[in-house]
Design a protein around this motif. Structure first.
Motif, PDB file in Angstrom:
ATOM      1  N   ASN A 120       0.809  -1.222   0.000  1.00  0.00           N
ATOM      2  CA  ASN A 120       0.000   0.000   0.000  1.00  0.00           C
ATOM      3  C   ASN A 120       0.838   1.267   0.000  1.00  0.00           C
ATOM      4  O   ASN A 120       0.394   2.314  -0.466  1.00  0.00           O
ATOM      5  CB  ASN A 120      -0.933   0.019   1.216  1.00  0.00           C
ATOM      6  N   THR A 121       2.051   1.181   0.537  1.00  0.00           N
ATOM      7  CA  THR A 121       2.913   2.364   0.605  1.00  0.00           C
ATOM      8  C   THR A 121       3.160   2.925  -0.796  1.00  0.00           C
ATOM      9  O   THR A 121       2.962   4.118  -1.051  1.00  0.00           O
ATOM     10  CB  THR A 121       4.249   2.019   1.279  1.00  0.00           C
ATOM     11  N   PHE A 122       3.573   2.075  -1.698  1.00  0.00           N
ATOM     12  CA  PHE A 122       3.884   2.558  -3.044  1.00  0.00           C
ATOM     13  C   PHE A 122       2.644   2.639  -3.930  1.00  0.00           C
ATOM     14  O   PHE A 122       2.677   3.299  -4.974  1.00  0.00           O
ATOM     15  CB  PHE A 122       4.974   1.694  -3.676  1.00  0.00           C
ATOM     16  N   LEU A 123       1.549   2.015  -3.522  1.00  0.00           N
ATOM     17  CA  LEU A 123       0.289   2.222  -4.230  1.00  0.00           C
ATOM     18  C   LEU A 123      -0.114   3.688  -4.148  1.00  0.00           C
ATOM     19  O   LEU A 123      -0.488   4.304  -5.150  1.00  0.00           O
ATOM     20  CB  LEU A 123      -0.808   1.338  -3.619  1.00  0.00           C
ATOM     21  N   VAL A 124      -0.048   4.260  -2.957  1.00  0.00           N
ATOM     22  CA  VAL A 124      -0.403   5.665  -2.764  1.00  0.00           C
ATOM     23  C   VAL A 124       0.513   6.569  -3.580  1.00  0.00           C
ATOM     24  O   VAL A 124       0.054   7.468  -4.299  1.00  0.00           O
ATOM     25  CB  VAL A 124      -0.324   6.039  -1.268  1.00  0.00           C
ATOM     26  N   ILE A 125       1.811   6.349  -3.466  1.00  0.00           N
ATOM     27  CA  ILE A 125       2.769   7.209  -4.167  1.00  0.00           C
ATOM     28  C   ILE A 125       2.596   7.091  -5.676  1.00  0.00           C
ATOM     29  O   ILE A 125       2.665   8.083  -6.414  1.00  0.00           O
ATOM     30  CB  ILE A 125       4.209   6.863  -3.753  1.00  0.00           C
ATOM     31  N   PHE A 177      12.521   0.368   1.955  1.00  0.00           N
ATOM     32  CA  PHE A 177      13.725   0.685   1.190  1.00  0.00           C
ATOM     33  C   PHE A 177      14.119  -0.459   0.256  1.00  0.00           C
ATOM     34  O   PHE A 177      14.655  -0.230  -0.839  1.00  0.00           O
ATOM     35  CB  PHE A 177      14.869   1.026   2.141  1.00  0.00           C
ATOM     36  N   LYS A 178      13.839  -1.703   0.664  1.00  0.00           N
ATOM     37  CA  LYS A 178      14.143  -2.845  -0.206  1.00  0.00           C
ATOM     38  C   LYS A 178      13.266  -2.847  -1.457  1.00  0.00           C
ATOM     39  O   LYS A 178      13.639  -3.432  -2.480  1.00  0.00           O
ATOM     40  CB  LYS A 178      13.964  -4.151   0.563  1.00  0.00           C
ATOM     41  N   PHE A 226      10.375   0.098  -7.528  1.00  0.00           N
ATOM     42  CA  PHE A 226       9.546   1.288  -7.700  1.00  0.00           C
ATOM     43  C   PHE A 226      10.218   2.276  -8.650  1.00  0.00           C
ATOM     44  O   PHE A 226       9.582   2.800  -9.571  1.00  0.00           O
ATOM     45  CB  PHE A 226       9.284   1.946  -6.350  1.00  0.00           C
ATOM     46  N   TYR A 227      11.506   2.523  -8.458  1.00  0.00           N
ATOM     47  CA  TYR A 227      12.223   3.448  -9.347  1.00  0.00           C
ATOM     48  C   TYR A 227      12.219   2.939 -10.790  1.00  0.00           C
ATOM     49  O   TYR A 227      12.090   3.718 -11.737  1.00  0.00           O
ATOM     50  CB  TYR A 227      13.659   3.625  -8.868  1.00  0.00           C
ATOM     51  N   VAL A 231      12.908   9.390  -3.131  1.00  0.00           N
ATOM     52  CA  VAL A 231      12.116   8.926  -1.985  1.00  0.00           C
ATOM     53  C   VAL A 231      13.009   8.834  -0.761  1.00  0.00           C
ATOM     54  O   VAL A 231      14.121   8.290  -0.827  1.00  0.00           O
ATOM     55  CB  VAL A 231      11.481   7.554  -2.273  1.00  0.00           C
ATOM     56  N   SER A 232      12.513   9.340   0.369  1.00  0.00           N
ATOM     57  CA  SER A 232      13.259   9.225   1.624  1.00  0.00           C
ATOM     58  C   SER A 232      12.291   8.942   2.766  1.00  0.00           C
ATOM     59  O   SER A 232      11.101   9.241   2.683  1.00  0.00           O
ATOM     60  CB  SER A 232      14.054  10.506   1.908  1.00  0.00           C
TER      61      SER A 232
END
Length: 364
Positions: A65-70, A107-108, A113-114, A127-128
């Protein structure tokens, strides 16, 4: 009162981790997507297209879900830039959660994602992680363009004080005295007002904020909307008390640091705090078990499967908090097995809904 640590979700990728038990949160994110897209598009059209767009996701947790939002945010920025023949800006993303959050897992996942971002011809994205409580300052003054938070702001900064009369309950319930409702409301009023005040210092004038949190559809703070999922967990605890597996005093001294506001309460706090215009407020509901989807013709309801799904979702959010409150690891499996059964029996009779509130605001 036992001091309760405000929770981070269960880390890792085990069967009871948040990463594997966050379908409800994913469903809520997707249902609030239209508000997110409209807010970002309107902001860019109103304030212009910056060369560096800074985004913060507060209470990001870990897992898919973290990268779904982003990804949703980046897609919207990119689509709007294309629509108006603007160059996509550099994007700086700040992922915030408490220091105990599983940032290593996040972070893994960054290389994949990139790779996806670069493949879609976005501008550079950086991203940080920003560990810390969102009930404290997190960013420099007027440095953030857009702030997002989903399913986090209903967690309070601490357990309300003066809950000693809330015996045999771990949250507000039908049997709770009025002083308990009052204490919870006042704690939410303080916390949400503080949250707004802090964000108003960090976000640019004209910047936007979209928040989604659990709420309730009626004024009654003891309604099934917000309380029954916890009453069934209380019932499971009390069974263990009767069997001598848990001390009654530990249940009496434990309360969930959580509050589900009504629409009226949210509007009143935003207006009184005064830093933001409330542009939009929408309410939508979702099944306790979002996989219980009648629109899916192949879906067959199984109360025990749904009970287990709900129990795992609640466990992923509360297990660290329960252990920190000295209930002990040895009772957790038994507790949530009981809980899953109680939820199953309830859902076989009544499909109680989760009520969700999504708000879009502009910094004045």
């Amino acid at each position: 009162m036992v001091e309760v640590r405000i929770p981070c979700m269960n880390a890792g990728d085990e069967s009871t981790s948040y990463a594997n038990n966050s379908l409800l949160q994913k469903t809520v994110i997707l249902k609030a997507r239209s508000v997110l897209e409209e807010t970002i598009t309107d902001m860019l059209m109103t304030t212009g297209f910056p060369t560096n767009f800074k985004v913060a996701d507060l209470g990001c947790s870990s897992g898919p879900n973290t990268f779904l939002v982003i990804s949703e945010i980046l897609d919207t920025i990119h689509a709007t830039c294309q629509q108006f023949n603007q160059k996509s800006p550099e994007i700086q993303v700040f992922l915030n959660d408490l220091p105990e959050n599983d940032f290593n897992s996040i972070f893994k996942s960054l290389p994949a994602f990139y790779q996806r971002v670069e493949g879609d011809s976005f501008g550079p994205c950086f991203v940080s992680g920003v560990p810390g409580s969102f009930y404290e300052r997190l960013f420099p003054s007027r440095s953030i363009h857009f702030i997002h938070s989903s399913y986090s702001v209903h967690w309070l900064s601490k357990v309300p004080e003066n809950l000693g009369s809330n015996k045999k309950n771990i949250y507000m319930a039908k049997s709770s005295p009025s002083s308990v409702y009052k204490a919870y409301l006042e704690q939410f009023q303080r916390d949400f007002s503080l949250f707004l005040s802090l964000r108003s210092k960090e976000i640019i004038v004209g910047g936007r904020m979209v928040l989604t949190f659990a709420g309730r559809s009626v004024p009654d703070p003891s309604s099934k909307d917000c309380c029954y999922v916890w009453e069934l967990l209380t019932k499971s605890f009390l069974e263990l008390v009767n069997e001598g597996l848990v001390e009654a005093a530990k249940v009496d001294s434990f309360d969930i640091p959580y509050y589900t506001p009504s629409e009226e309460e949210v509007r009143e706090i935003v207006e009184k705090e005064g830093s933001f215009n409330l542009d939009k407020l929408e309410i939508f509901e979702e099944n306790w078990d979002p996989s219980d989807d009648p629109s899916n013709k192949e879906f067959v309801f199984n109360k025990y499967r749904s009970g287990k799904n709900v129990a795992n979702c609640i466990r992923a959010a509360t297990e660290p908090m329960l252990l920190a409150s000295h209930f002990g690891e040895r009772i957790i499996d038994t507790l949530f097995n009981r809980y899953a059964n109680h939820v199953a029996q309830h859902l076989a009779v009544e499909k109680t809904k989760c009520i969700n509130i999504v708000v879009s605001m502009t910094k004045i």
